[in-house]
Design a protein around this motif. Structure first.
Motif, short mmCIF file in Angstrom:
data_model
loop_
_atom_site.label_atom_id
_atom_site.label_comp_id
_atom_site.label_asym_id
_atom_site.label_seq_id
_atom_site.Cartn_x
_atom_site.Cartn_y
_atom_site.Cartn_z
N ASN A 28 5.97 13.32 -1.49
CA ASN A 28 6.63 12.20 -2.16
C ASN A 28 5.77 10.95 -2.00
O ASN A 28 4.57 11.05 -1.82
CB ASN A 28 8.03 12.00 -1.58
CG ASN A 28 8.02 11.77 -0.08
OD1 ASN A 28 6.99 11.72 0.57
ND2 ASN A 28 9.20 11.60 0.50
N ILE A 29 6.40 9.78 -2.03
CA ILE A 29 5.68 8.52 -1.91
C ILE A 29 6.12 7.80 -0.63
O ILE A 29 7.29 7.83 -0.29
CB ILE A 29 5.90 7.64 -3.16
CG1 ILE A 29 5.05 6.38 -3.10
CG2 ILE A 29 7.37 7.31 -3.35
CD1 ILE A 29 5.03 5.59 -4.41
N ASN A 30 5.15 7.22 0.05
CA ASN A 30 5.41 6.41 1.24
C ASN A 30 4.76 5.05 1.08
O ASN A 30 3.68 4.94 0.48
CB ASN A 30 4.86 7.08 2.50
CG ASN A 30 5.56 8.38 2.83
OD1 ASN A 30 4.95 9.43 2.79
ND2 ASN A 30 6.84 8.32 3.13
N TYR A 31 5.39 4.02 1.64
CA TYR A 31 4.91 2.64 1.55
C TYR A 31 4.58 2.09 2.93
O TYR A 31 5.31 2.33 3.88
CB TYR A 31 5.98 1.74 0.90
CG TYR A 31 6.32 2.14 -0.50
CD1 TYR A 31 5.58 1.65 -1.57
CD2 TYR A 31 7.37 3.00 -0.76
CE1 TYR A 31 5.89 2.02 -2.87
CE2 TYR A 31 7.69 3.37 -2.06
CZ TYR A 31 6.94 2.87 -3.11
OH TYR A 31 7.25 3.24 -4.39
N TRP A 32 3.49 1.32 3.02
CA TRP A 32 3.08 0.67 4.27
C TRP A 32 3.15 -0.84 4.20
O TRP A 32 2.71 -1.52 5.12
CB TRP A 32 1.67 1.12 4.65
CG TRP A 32 1.69 2.42 5.40
CD1 TRP A 32 1.70 2.57 6.76
CD2 TRP A 32 1.71 3.73 4.86
NE1 TRP A 32 1.75 3.91 7.08
CE2 TRP A 32 1.75 4.64 5.93
CE3 TRP A 32 1.72 4.23 3.57
CZ2 TRP A 32 1.79 6.02 5.75
CZ3 TRP A 32 1.76 5.59 3.39
CH2 TRP A 32 1.80 6.47 4.47
N GLY A 33 3.63 -1.40 3.14
CA GLY A 33 3.72 -2.85 3.01
C GLY A 33 2.40 -3.45 2.55
O GLY A 33 1.42 -2.75 2.30
N THR A 40 0.86 -1.18 0.00
CA THR A 40 0.00 0.00 0.00
C THR A 40 0.90 1.23 0.00
O THR A 40 1.84 1.32 0.80
CB THR A 40 -0.92 0.01 1.23
OG1 THR A 40 -1.80 -1.12 1.13
CG2 THR A 40 -1.73 1.29 1.31
N SER A 41 0.63 2.16 -0.90
CA SER A 41 1.43 3.38 -0.97
C SER A 41 0.53 4.60 -1.14
O SER A 41 -0.56 4.51 -1.68
CB SER A 41 2.44 3.32 -2.12
OG SER A 41 1.78 3.25 -3.36
N VAL A 42 1.03 5.73 -0.62
CA VAL A 42 0.36 7.02 -0.79
C VAL A 42 1.39 7.96 -1.41
O VAL A 42 2.46 8.17 -0.84
CB VAL A 42 -0.13 7.59 0.55
CG1 VAL A 42 -0.76 8.97 0.36
CG2 VAL A 42 -1.12 6.64 1.22
N SER A 43 1.05 8.50 -2.58
CA SER A 43 1.92 9.44 -3.30
C SER A 43 1.26 10.80 -3.32
O SER A 43 0.06 10.90 -3.63
CB SER A 43 2.14 8.99 -4.75
OG SER A 43 2.61 7.68 -4.81
N LEU A 44 2.01 11.84 -3.03
CA LEU A 44 1.52 13.22 -3.11
C LEU A 44 2.43 14.00 -4.04
O LEU A 44 3.64 13.76 -4.08
CB LEU A 44 1.54 13.89 -1.74
CG LEU A 44 0.78 13.22 -0.61
CD1 LEU A 44 0.97 14.01 0.68
CD2 LEU A 44 -0.69 13.12 -0.93
N TRP A 45 1.86 14.93 -4.81
CA TRP A 45 2.67 15.83 -5.62
C TRP A 45 2.02 17.19 -5.70
O TRP A 45 0.84 17.33 -5.42
CB TRP A 45 2.99 15.24 -6.99
CG TRP A 45 1.83 14.99 -7.89
CD1 TRP A 45 1.31 15.85 -8.82
CD2 TRP A 45 1.03 13.80 -7.99
NE1 TRP A 45 0.24 15.27 -9.46
CE2 TRP A 45 0.06 14.01 -8.98
CE3 TRP A 45 1.04 12.58 -7.31
CZ2 TRP A 45 -0.89 13.06 -9.31
CZ3 TRP A 45 0.10 11.63 -7.66
CH2 TRP A 45 -0.84 11.87 -8.65
N SER A 46 2.82 18.18 -6.05
CA SER A 46 2.39 19.59 -6.12
C SER A 46 1.75 20.02 -4.81
O SER A 46 0.60 20.44 -4.77
CB SER A 46 1.45 19.81 -7.30
OG SER A 46 2.09 19.54 -8.52
N CYS A 47 2.53 19.93 -3.74
CA CYS A 47 2.04 20.27 -2.40
C CYS A 47 2.31 21.73 -2.07
O CYS A 47 3.26 22.33 -2.56
CB CYS A 47 2.73 19.41 -1.34
SG CYS A 47 2.48 17.64 -1.56
N SER A 48 1.48 22.27 -1.20
CA SER A 48 1.70 23.60 -0.66
C SER A 48 1.16 23.62 0.77
O SER A 48 0.33 22.80 1.15
CB SER A 48 0.99 24.66 -1.51
OG SER A 48 -0.41 24.43 -1.52
N GLY A 49 1.66 24.57 1.54
CA GLY A 49 1.22 24.70 2.93
C GLY A 49 2.13 23.96 3.87
O GLY A 49 3.32 23.83 3.62
#
Length: 132
Positions: free
Chosen positions: A99-104, A59-68
């Motif tokens: 960026n991207i994070n993984y939870w296995g 399971t991964s969560v990727s974020l891009w174009s962040c602000s704040g």
């Protein structure tokens, strides 16, 4: 001969377009969704997703174009939770700097993530992709 080759190329192109517009996930992933965050503050939750655990994908969560957030260079924390009867089960938090994070490979169930930010701060991301 040219007519047959042109028809084959058109057929392949149409199949590729139909696959992309139908939102079919890659063969190695059970599923994914794409979304965004708008002014998420501490404790705000993403939409839920159901992982049937039919594969071995992390399971991964990727974020891009962040602000704040306080400082995007230091980022903020994301925590994945399993939605269960009673208190939800935390699956760990990760530092995220857009960026991207993984939870296995998580067990089957319903999941969501929440943002962990200092009081008074928020974060937005024009792109979020969750793979499961």
């Amino acid at each position: 001969m040219h007519h047959i080759r042109t028809r084959a190329v058109r057929g392949a192109a149409v199949a590729a377009i139909l696959t992309l517009t139908a939102g079919v996930a890659p063969a190695h992933a059970e599923g994914y969704f794409v979304s965004s965050l708008s002014n998420f503050s501490d404790g705000d939750e993403s939409r839920r997703w159901t992982d049937k655990n039919t594969d071995g994908t992390s399971t991964s969560v990727s974020l891009w174009s962040c602000s704040g957030a306080p400082h995007m260079s230091s980022g903020f924390r994301l925590e994945v939770w399993k939605d269960v009867f009673g208190p939800d089960e935390g699956k760990g938090s990760k530092q995220n700097t857009c960026n991207i994070n993984y939870w296995g490979d998580l067990a089957s169930g319903s999941y969501y993530f929440e943002t962990q930010l200092p009081s008074g701060f928020s974060v937005s991301a024009s792109g979020v992709r969750v793979d499961y």
